[in-house]
Write a protein that holds these residues in place. Structure first.
Motif, mmCIF file in Angstrom:
data_model
loop_
_atom_site.group_PDB
_atom_site.id
_atom_site.type_symbol
_atom_site.label_atom_id
_atom_site.label_comp_id
_atom_site.label_asym_id
_atom_site.label_seq_id
_atom_site.Cartn_x
_atom_site.Cartn_y
_atom_site.Cartn_z
ATOM 1 N N ILE A 7 -14.639 37.083 1.429
ATOM 2 C CA ILE A 7 -15.027 37.996 0.348
ATOM 3 C C ILE A 7 -15.126 37.239 -0.977
ATOM 4 O O ILE A 7 -16.062 37.431 -1.759
ATOM 5 C CB ILE A 7 -14.010 39.150 0.229
ATOM 6 C CG1 ILE A 7 -14.057 40.025 1.480
ATOM 7 C CG2 ILE A 7 -14.296 39.997 -1.011
ATOM 8 C CD1 ILE A 7 -15.324 40.807 1.664
ATOM 9 N N THR A 8 -14.148 36.383 -1.232
ATOM 10 C CA THR A 8 -14.132 35.627 -2.495
ATOM 11 C C THR A 8 -15.313 34.672 -2.581
ATOM 12 O O THR A 8 -15.959 34.551 -3.632
ATOM 13 C CB THR A 8 -12.812 34.840 -2.625
ATOM 14 O OG1 THR A 8 -11.709 35.744 -2.506
ATOM 15 C CG2 THR A 8 -12.732 34.133 -3.973
ATOM 16 N N LYS A 9 -15.617 34.021 -1.486
ATOM 17 C CA LYS A 9 -16.688 33.029 -1.476
ATOM 18 C C LYS A 9 -18.054 33.670 -1.691
ATOM 19 O O LYS A 9 -18.905 33.127 -2.412
ATOM 20 C CB LYS A 9 -16.663 32.268 -0.149
ATOM 21 C CG LYS A 9 -17.737 31.198 -0.036
ATOM 22 C CD LYS A 9 -17.643 30.496 1.316
ATOM 23 C CE LYS A 9 -18.753 29.453 1.460
ATOM 24 N NZ LYS A 9 -18.703 28.795 2.791
ATOM 25 N N ASN A 10 -18.267 34.828 -1.084
ATOM 26 C CA ASN A 10 -19.576 35.490 -1.159
ATOM 27 C C ASN A 10 -19.488 36.808 -1.915
ATOM 28 O O ASN A 10 -20.137 37.789 -1.542
ATOM 29 C CB ASN A 10 -20.130 35.725 0.252
ATOM 30 C CG ASN A 10 -20.297 34.455 1.040
ATOM 31 O OD1 ASN A 10 -21.098 33.600 0.685
ATOM 32 N ND2 ASN A 10 -19.527 34.313 2.115
ATOM 33 N N ARG A 11 -18.693 36.835 -2.966
ATOM 34 C CA ARG A 11 -18.416 38.099 -3.671
ATOM 35 C C ARG A 11 -19.684 38.741 -4.240
ATOM 36 O O ARG A 11 -19.829 39.969 -4.197
ATOM 37 C CB ARG A 11 -17.387 37.884 -4.768
ATOM 38 C CG ARG A 11 -17.717 36.803 -5.779
ATOM 39 C CD ARG A 11 -16.530 36.569 -6.716
ATOM 40 N NE ARG A 11 -16.778 35.496 -7.676
ATOM 41 C CZ ARG A 11 -16.608 34.213 -7.403
ATOM 42 N NH1 ARG A 11 -16.189 33.850 -6.192
ATOM 43 N NH2 ARG A 11 -16.847 33.293 -8.322
ATOM 44 N N TYR A 12 -20.596 37.944 -4.743
ATOM 45 C CA TYR A 12 -21.803 38.520 -5.339
ATOM 46 C C TYR A 12 -22.709 39.138 -4.268
ATOM 47 O O TYR A 12 -23.364 40.162 -4.509
ATOM 48 C CB TYR A 12 -22.563 37.451 -6.121
ATOM 49 C CG TYR A 12 -21.780 36.927 -7.308
ATOM 50 C CD1 TYR A 12 -21.444 37.764 -8.358
ATOM 51 C CD2 TYR A 12 -21.354 35.600 -7.353
ATOM 52 C CE1 TYR A 12 -20.709 37.296 -9.447
ATOM 53 C CE2 TYR A 12 -20.623 35.120 -8.429
ATOM 54 C CZ TYR A 12 -20.303 35.977 -9.470
ATOM 55 O OH TYR A 12 -19.573 35.514 -10.527
ATOM 56 N N SER A 13 -22.737 38.536 -3.099
ATOM 57 C CA SER A 13 -23.520 39.108 -2.002
ATOM 58 C C SER A 13 -22.935 40.442 -1.559
ATOM 59 O O SER A 13 -23.672 41.408 -1.289
ATOM 60 C CB SER A 13 -23.559 38.132 -0.816
ATOM 61 O OG SER A 13 -24.167 36.920 -1.180
#
Length: 303
Positions: A7-13
């Motif tokens: 979630i943190t890595k791809n938060r904007y997605s």
């Protein structure tokens, strides 16, 4: 920890997809408890859990009605026609777009084909009225120009399945072709190069390479659409046909019938029962069609 890291890595997605997730949750999963209304004599004051249980009584409302067979057959007939003609038209458009080499023309053609998908059925209904109205309709003006008598299209029930299918294809085939065009663009270009070396014509490349390789996509989309075979396009039918009882014998579908019943009787339990019936039949159709597809054409099955 892996989930949080993802979630943190791809938060904007995930933020981008959040509105769609919320929409599906609120209008799909969160409504499941209200399926109980189909087995109740729902009372707004008593609420969902305290309303009177009446078993299958609400289902009898639909199946015992005089119009149940007519609206069911109309729903199946129109949806099968929609499915067949839209699929055929969308695949044909995708194949044609794939053969066009002029980039300016293909952008213009795609924009023209996709544009109707963004029009409301209300707007389309006014466009159709300007075409089919008896006194000043474009079609009747053409008929008069050739010496014929004007036709009252809004009293000819037999003509409207053809008209509705034509309008549905005009509105939705362009957008549907994008999916097939994307599938075509994913085909390995070395296959076409090998075909060129062997002297294959464009028609042969289309029939021997393109169509077989997009067949799984066609099968999967067809299977998904089978789940909606018992759902009439309410927005389309009601916007165009409305409460014109003369056209009901060929255009009245389950959704418009239930809407009228809900409007006249005011009982949401009947509408919920028919909605549950439609969903159950759609689920069985998808499972049955997928089982048959898996046996005959394994690559096109959903699972």
């Amino acid at each position: 920890m892996g989930f949080i890291r993802e979630i943190t890595k791809n938060r904007y997605s995930y933020v981008l997809v959040l509105p769609a997730v919320l929409y599906v949750f609120l209008f799909s999963y969160a409504t499941y408890p209200y399926l109980l209304i189909a087995f109740q004599r729902f009372n707004y004051q008593k609420g969902l859990w305290n309303s009177e249980w009446i078993g299958l009584e609400n289902f009898r409302f639909f199946f015992n009605s005089n119009d149940a067979v007519t609206v069911t057959l109309n729903t199946i007939k129109l949806n099968v026609l929609f499915l067949v003609f839209i699929t055929f038209s969308a695949v044909a458009l995708a194949l044609l777009f794939n053969e066009i080499r002029n980039r300016f023309f293909i952008k213009f053609a795609q924009t023209t084909m996709i544009f109707p998908s963004f029009l409301s059925w209300i707007i389309v209904s006014y466009m159709m009225y300007s075409m089919f109205t008896t006194d000043y309709g474009i079609i009747n003006q053409v008929i008069k120009a050739f010496g014929g008598d004007p036709v009252n299209w809004y009293s000819k029930a037999d003509a409207w399945p053809t008209i509705l299918v034509s309008m549905k294809v005009w509105k939705d085939a362009g957008m549907a072709s994008i999916i097939y065009l994307a599938a075509i663009s994913g085909i390995d270009q070395s296959l076409y190069e090998s075909a060129d070396i062997d002297g294959a014509s464009r028609r042969q490349k289309m029939t021997r390479i393109t169509l077989p390789l997009i067949a799984p996509t066609i099968a999967i989309l067809t299977l998904l659409n089978l789940g909606k075979i018992f759902y009439g396009d309410f927005g389309m039918i009601y916007a165009i046909i409305g409460d014109n009882g003369v056209l009901y014998p060929t255009t009245d579908v389950i959704d418009t019938y239930v809407f009228r019943a809900l409007r006249q009787v005011g009982d949401p339990s009947n509408a919920a029962a028919v909605g549950l019936f439609q969903s159950a039949v759609g689920l069985l159709l998808v499972f049955g069609a997928n089982w048959l597809t898996r046996r005959l054409f394994k690559e096109g099955a959903l699972y």
